[in-house]
Write an enzyme that holds these catalytic residues in place. Structure first.
Site, short mmCIF file in Angstrom:
data_model
loop_
_atom_site.label_atom_id
_atom_site.label_comp_id
_atom_site.label_asym_id
_atom_site.label_seq_id
_atom_site.Cartn_x
_atom_site.Cartn_y
_atom_site.Cartn_z
N GLU A 1 -4.84 2.49 -4.23
CA GLU A 1 -3.38 2.57 -4.13
C GLU A 1 -2.77 1.29 -3.59
O GLU A 1 -1.62 1.26 -3.16
CB GLU A 1 -2.97 3.76 -3.25
CG GLU A 1 -3.29 3.62 -1.79
CD GLU A 1 -4.69 4.12 -1.42
OE1 GLU A 1 -4.88 4.48 -0.24
OE2 GLU A 1 -5.58 4.14 -2.29
N ASP B 1 0.84 -1.20 0.00
CA ASP B 1 0.00 0.00 0.00
C ASP B 1 0.88 1.25 0.00
O ASP B 1 1.88 1.32 0.73
CB ASP B 1 -0.90 0.00 1.23
CG ASP B 1 -1.96 1.09 1.15
OD1 ASP B 1 -2.98 0.87 0.47
OD2 ASP B 1 -1.76 2.17 1.77
#
Length: 376
Positions: free
Chosen positions: A288, A245
């Site tokens: 993301e 992430d």
């Protein structure tokens, strides 16, 4: 007696005329039968190609049908495809000679710069040669390669030459103009089929890859993870999965805008593709978040790869608002073990490790269900 002789001669003459007419009808019938057989083959090929979705299958179907349709004495049948019209990328050839000759012909016939191939590519039209030794267009031709008569047709997709189909014989006048026209029809079918295959492949790729990063989408990725988990458990192979992430991505996106945010995601995706092996699987899992499946890799190897990814991302420069910026990633790694009840548990384990990495200050790698970690 004179009248009898005259009547007999007239009868013989009529008989000969009848025989000649019968032979002409017979020849015409045979010619028409051959035409029917050839165009039937063309029609059947069109049907088969419409259901073909692999380039190799198209090539094999084309060359096999052509070799069986024409069957000229001493015939050699070649399909040559180009990679951006620079070099050969794929080919299939059928011969009526021995294997040793086949190997030699492979080297000679499949060269795009060979004299006849080069002519077809430069002219982008069908080439017909009755006797290569006396054709004014090829004065530099030597008979050493045993080509006397030849027909070659380009595979044309608009102005681009995808390749060519060629048939040749070491006998002169082995082909007729009708053969050249029919081969052009075959090449047209081949071009349509190859474009169809390319379109099908693009459609599949669009369905399984993310438009921004070019990585696999979550749905397809999870299908592949499921397959690899089954394989690893069956053969007792190590397997590791990463969840990755981008740290503080929302605030970064809000500050610099979505276009710069997209550049960040593409940059991270590029690092992932460059760092892992081609056999490994890489996906944009959502937003993301990314995921990587490392095949035949135990925790030690996965830890090394994860740390390399973390470091490369942190070193990557992103220009935003005329200034140099950087982002970091947090990574959770899970190693497969038989206690996972399904792939969701496997993925969730890596996800939990990712949450731990976030909780521990971000920009670090954490191992699932252990207290071990490797700080960056």
């Amino acid at each position: 007696e004179f009248q009898y002789q005259k009547a007999k001669e007239e009868l013989d003459l009529n008989f000969n005329d009848t025989q000649l007419a019968h032979e002409k009808v017979k020849i015409a019938h045979q010619t028409n039968l051959i035409k029917i057989q050839r165009y039937t083959a063309l029609n059947e090929l069109a049907r088969s190609l419409a259901m073909t979705f692999k380039t190799q299958d198209v090539v094999v179907l084309l060359i096999e049908t052509i070799s069986k349709t024409f069957m000229v004495p001493g015939g050699v049948y070649t399909l040559l495809m180009f990679d951006s019209s620079i070099g050969k990328a794929l080919h299939a050839v059928r011969y009526s000679v021995d294997t040793e000759m086949e190997v030699r012909l492979n080297r000679e016939r499949l060269n795009p710069e060979e004299i006849f191939n080069a002519w077809v590519v430069s002219q982008a039209k069908t080439l017909f040669i009755n006797d290569a030794t006396s054709d004014f267009r090829f004065q530099n031709f030597t008979s050493e390669n045993q080509v006397r008569s030849l027909v070659a047709a380009p595979l044309l997709a608009g102005p681009e030459v995808l390749g060519l189909i060629r048939m040749e014989s070491w006998f002169p006048s082995a082909f007729k103009q009708d053969d050249a026209r029919l081969l052009s029809n075959f090449s047209d079918l081949g071009t349509v089929a190859l474009e169809h295959v390319a379109l099908y492949r693009q459609t599949i790729e669009l369905a399984i890859t993310d438009g921004l990063t070019g990585l696999y989408v979550q749905r397809y990725y999870k299908e592949r993870v499921r397959d690899e988990v089954f394989r690893a458990l069956e053969h007792n192979l190590p397997l590791c999965l990463m969840m990755i992430d981008v740290d503080n991505f929302k605030s970064y996106n809000d500050r610099y805008g979505h276009l710069v945010g997209d550049r960040v995601l593409k940059g991270v995706a590029q690092v992932l593709k460059e760092t892992v092996r081609t056999v490994d699987l890489v996906a944009r899992y959502g937003g993301e978040e990314f995921s990587v499946l490392l095949l035949k890799t135990p925790w030690g190897g996965a830890q090394t790869v994860a740390e390399r990814i973390r470091q490369k991302v942190s070193e990557q420069e992103i220009i935003a608002s005329q200034q140099s910026t950087h982002v970091t990633v947090s990574i959770g790694v899970a190693e497969l073990n038989p206690t996972f009840k399904d792939i969701e548990a496997f993925i969730d384990s890596a996800d939990q490790a990712l949450y731990q990495a976030k909780a521990d200050g971000k920009n670090c790698v954490r191992r699932a269900k252990t207290v071990e970690s490797y700080n960056g």
